[in-house]
Scaffold this motif. Structure first.
Motif, PDB file in Angstrom:
ATOM      1  N   GLY A  39       0.808  -1.232   0.000  1.00  0.00           N
ATOM      2  CA  GLY A  39       0.000   0.000   0.000  1.00  0.00           C
ATOM      3  C   GLY A  39       0.829   1.264   0.000  1.00  0.00           C
ATOM      4  N   GLY A  40       2.017   1.238  -0.641  1.00  0.00           N
ATOM      5  CA  GLY A  40       2.789   2.473  -0.823  1.00  0.00           C
ATOM      6  C   GLY A  40       2.213   3.247  -2.004  1.00  0.00           C
ATOM      7  N   PRO A  41       2.941   4.249  -2.499  1.00  0.00           N
ATOM      8  CA  PRO A  41       2.436   5.047  -3.624  1.00  0.00           C
ATOM      9  C   PRO A  41       2.084   4.196  -4.850  1.00  0.00           C
ATOM     10  N   ASP A  65      -0.348  -9.649   5.953  1.00  0.00           N
ATOM     11  CA  ASP A  65       0.911  -9.948   5.290  1.00  0.00           C
ATOM     12  C   ASP A  65       0.656 -10.987   4.204  1.00  0.00           C
ATOM     13  N   VAL A  66       1.070 -10.714   2.984  1.00  0.00           N
ATOM     14  CA  VAL A  66       0.952 -11.734   1.942  1.00  0.00           C
ATOM     15  C   VAL A  66       2.213 -12.586   1.988  1.00  0.00           C
ATOM     16  N   ALA A 112       4.964  -2.905  -9.863  1.00  0.00           N
ATOM     17  CA  ALA A 112       5.048  -1.441  -9.944  1.00  0.00           C
ATOM     18  C   ALA A 112       5.850  -0.904  -8.773  1.00  0.00           C
ATOM     19  N   ALA A 148       0.994  -0.308   7.224  1.00  0.00           N
ATOM     20  CA  ALA A 148       0.141   0.879   7.113  1.00  0.00           C
ATOM     21  C   ALA A 148       0.264   1.425   5.704  1.00  0.00           C
ATOM     22  N   VAL A 194       8.562   8.760  -5.649  1.00  0.00           N
ATOM     23  CA  VAL A 194       7.116   8.684  -5.448  1.00  0.00           C
ATOM     24  C   VAL A 194       6.399   8.790  -6.804  1.00  0.00           C
ATOM     25  N   ALA A 219       3.361  -4.539  -5.460  1.00  0.00           N
ATOM     26  CA  ALA A 219       3.870  -3.180  -5.205  1.00  0.00           C
ATOM     27  C   ALA A 219       4.458  -3.171  -3.805  1.00  0.00           C
ATOM     28  N   THR A 220       5.349  -4.122  -3.550  1.00  0.00           N
ATOM     29  CA  THR A 220       5.819  -4.349  -2.181  1.00  0.00           C
ATOM     30  C   THR A 220       7.032  -3.499  -1.813  1.00  0.00           C
ATOM     31  N   GLY A 221       7.487  -2.650  -2.720  1.00  0.00           N
ATOM     32  CA  GLY A 221       8.527  -1.673  -2.389  1.00  0.00           C
ATOM     33  C   GLY A 221       9.781  -2.284  -1.808  1.00  0.00           C
ATOM     34  N   VAL A 222      10.387  -1.510  -0.920  1.00  0.00           N
ATOM     35  CA  VAL A 222      11.623  -1.968  -0.279  1.00  0.00           C
ATOM     36  C   VAL A 222      11.544  -1.672   1.220  1.00  0.00           C
ATOM     37  N   PHE A 255      19.036   5.534   8.052  1.00  0.00           N
ATOM     38  CA  PHE A 255      18.536   5.571   6.664  1.00  0.00           C
ATOM     39  C   PHE A 255      19.678   5.150   5.750  1.00  0.00           C
ATOM     40  N   GLN A 270      16.020  14.734   4.764  1.00  0.00           N
ATOM     41  CA  GLN A 270      14.694  15.177   5.210  1.00  0.00           C
ATOM     42  C   GLN A 270      14.529  14.957   6.708  1.00  0.00           C
ATOM     43  N   ALA A 275       6.848   6.387   1.528  1.00  0.00           N
ATOM     44  CA  ALA A 275       6.466   7.784   1.336  1.00  0.00           C
ATOM     45  C   ALA A 275       5.674   8.287   2.540  1.00  0.00           C
TER      46      ALA A 275
END
Ligand SMILES: Cc1cc2nc3c(=O)[nH]c(=O)nc-3n(C[C@H](O)[C@H](O)[C@H](O)COP(=O)(O)OP(=O)(O)OC[C@H]3O[C@@H](n4cnc5c(N)ncnc54)[C@H](O)[C@@H]3O)c2cc1C
Length: 552
Positions: free
Chosen positions: A234-236, A305-306, A520, A259, A531, A334-337, A463, A383, A264
């Motif tokens: 559920g990211g961008p 969790d998938v 994606a 969440a 993003v 869309a599991t990002g990093v 980070f 940031q 992002a």
């Protein structure tokens, strides 16, 4: 439930009274109209409303007010009542300034004075604000109480989960009398924290994310067994796919482990996303995207969790951690990093106890007057340094490389230069984290000379890059050596399609080595880690899903 509040704030008593009169006429029966004549008074009133458990549905603030203008007021009001919808009242002459400032506070609407006739100019705007608030703002839980220990990693994780899901909560340390009283009333001991108490009195001792989510009214279960599209993450990118999928008529469900918002959602201010010249906080962008996706009818599941993906004939089957399954015609991964962990003695033991991955905004108030260290040389670290400089006494940015130029955007380097309490230390790394139960000191090592020195440190935010967590896809879809999922032309090597590919065409651009499974955002091999590109790929994946479905 008490009547929702509509608040109007205007320093001109005449205007204030007449806005309140118009609001009362139309909304008075079902809402309580609260009037304030300055930003400060309004903030006090909001705090009191929150304490009394009265929901605030919408705030209409005048832009030009002495002392604190409407934008400054709304920015602070957002922290007190994040779900309340916001509108700004401006004179024609102030329109430009108001529009420039609008993104800063994520104003839903701005209204020009005079607002006569209200039926045409005021009520449609207020109706829209109330509609939005009803869809996303009314949660069955008004305020959850969390009782825990400042240095308990589990207590931190529970607060972080609530904050990232925008669930309002009140924190009690078990060292305080009220915290101790609540613990003993629930029959729990200080070593069983965190304890969560929902407003209906349900107590949860050391709960899992899924238990917290259910108790707080977040959706965790799908309504169906078969969908057109399952979006994982559920990211961008995932939110982009959910918005485009649902808005284009696909029965869409999005499954998110922690969440919505992804990385992002943890960004304090995204400055380079198109359309937000003054930047936008990750939380605001996520809130808008989530509202947009649900408005179009997408189901958003949280704390699920998938753990497996399987092609069964034309169905793509997705299995959750508890063994249950849903299926769909197509899937967008869309599991990002996730953050890479810092490897030095003491780090693992002190994680959640002064050492944090990501910006952990819940820790910001606790950093007041403290010495904070940020590790990393990329934009996310920059940031975070800007963000924590507003709270901490000093912020030290530790960078392994010789300078920031190669890894951080120029605008952020300039911002950091201008902040007095931020220091950048290059060619430096953390050799050890030390402390009794929580972080107290860091041993820093000079990468050139090898010299070590010990510094006092109250908190450290890490980070240092990220890696995809795609182990569960091993043997299902083709991945590169680092675990990123390969797609499209990348899969065709020397004119050969990937092994097991059953179709007479090449994989589409964002398609994985399994037809109908698209990728994606950051999880995709060779993707741009931004993003905008994640959102763009989320949208593009849906177009390709349509193309794939047309072939079935
Ligand atoms: C602090 C910070 C600041 C940033 N600032 C900027 C910026 O200013 N501008 C910019 O363009 N980019 C910025 N970025 C980068 C940007 O946020 C990412 O490129 C973008 O979020 C990628 O989106 P995504 O949807 O692909 O993945 P992510 O945002 O990583 O989201 C993936 C989601 O999938 C979920 N997930 C993973 N595995 C599973 C599973 N098995 N089951 C269920 N859910 C799962 C995760 O919990 C996560 O929520 C920043 C990143 C960080 C960390």
């Amino acid at each position: 439930m008490p009547k929702p509040v509509l608040m109007t704030v205007d320093d001109d008593p005449g205007v204030s009274r007449s806005v309140a009169r118009d609001l009362r006429r139309r909304y008075g029966q079902d809402h309580r109209i609260v009037r304030a004549e300055s930003g400060r008074d309004a903030l006090d009133a909001l705090r009191e409303l929150v304490l009394r458990g009265e929901p605030v549905a919408a705030i209409l603030a005048d832009y030009r007010m002495p002392g604190m203008n409407g934008i400054e007021f709304l920015e602070q009001a957002m922290d007190i009542v994040p779900d309340a919808r916001r509108a700004l009242l401006t004179a024609y002459a102030d329109t430009d300034a108001a529009i420039r400032a609008i993104n800063v506070v994520d104003v839903d609407h701005y209204l020009l004075k005079p607002w006569d006739p209200p039926e045409e100019k005021l009520y449609p705007v207020i109706d829209a604000l109330l509609d939005t608030w009803r869809t996303v703002g009314v949660r069955p839980v008004e305020q959850v109480r969390v009782i825990g220990h400042r240095w308990s990693a589990e207590s931190f994780a529970a607060r972080d989960f609530l904050a990232r899901n925008s669930v309002p909560y009140r924190w009690y340390s078990c060292d305080e009398p009220e915290g101790a009283r609540l613990l003993s009333a629930a029959g729990a001991s200080p070593d069983q924290v965190p304890l969560l108490i929902t407003p209906d009195g349900t107590t949860l001792v050391a709960p899992s994310d899924a238990q917290i989510a259910t108790a707080c009214g977040l959706t965790t279960d799908p309504t169906g067994e078969f969908y057109d599209l399952v979006v994982i993450g559920g990211g961008p990118a995932g939110l982009g796919s959910a918005v485009y999928g649902a808005s284009e008529g696909l029965r869409t469900v999005l499954v998110e482990r922690t969440a919505t918002g992804g990385q992002a959602g943890q960004s304090s201010r995204i400055e380079n996303y198109l359309g937000f010249p003054d930047g936008v906080s990750g939380a605001q962008l996520t809130d808008r995207a989530r509202r947009q996706a649900t408005k179009f009818g997408a189901e958003l599941l949280t704390a699920r969790d998938v753990v497996a993906l399987e092609a069964r004939g034309s169905a793509r089957v997705v299995r959750f951690g508890d063994g249950s399954e849903i299926a769909a015609h197509a899937v967008v991964l869309a599991t990002g990093v996730s953050y890479r962990s810092l490897d030095a003695p003491g780090i693992a033991e002190l994680t959640g106890r002064g050492v944090y991955y990501g910006s952990a905004a819940t820790e910001a108030p606790a950093c007041a007057g403290k010495d904070v260290y940020i590790i990393g040389g990329a934009n996310s670290a920059g940031q975070a340094a800007v963000f924590f400089s507003r709270h901490a006494s000093t912020v030290t940015l530790l960078v392994r490389g010789p300078s920031l130029e190669a890894s951080m955007s120029h605008y952020l380097i300039k911002q950091l230069d201008a902040i007095e309490n931020v220091v950048v230390r290059t060619r430096t790394e953390v050799a050890e984290a030390c402390g009794d139960g929580h972080l107290e000191r860091l041993v820093l090592s000079d990468r050139e000379t090898g010299e070590k020195r010990s510094v006092d440190a109250d908190a450290m935010f890490v980070f240092i890059g990220a890696a995809p967590r795609t182990e569960w896809l091993d043997g299902v879809v083709a991945r590169d050596a680092r675990g990123f999922v390969r797609t499209g032309p990348d899969l065709v090597v020397d004119g050969k399609r990937p092994s097991g590919w059953p179709l007479e065409r090449d994989p589409y651009h964002l398609e994985s080595s399994v037809p109908g499974v698209f990728v994606a955002g950051d999880a995709r091999a060779e993707s741009v880690k931004r993003v905008a590109s994640a959102v763009g790929e989320g949208a593009m994946a849906v177009t390709l899903v349509h193309r794939y479905l047309a072939e079935q």
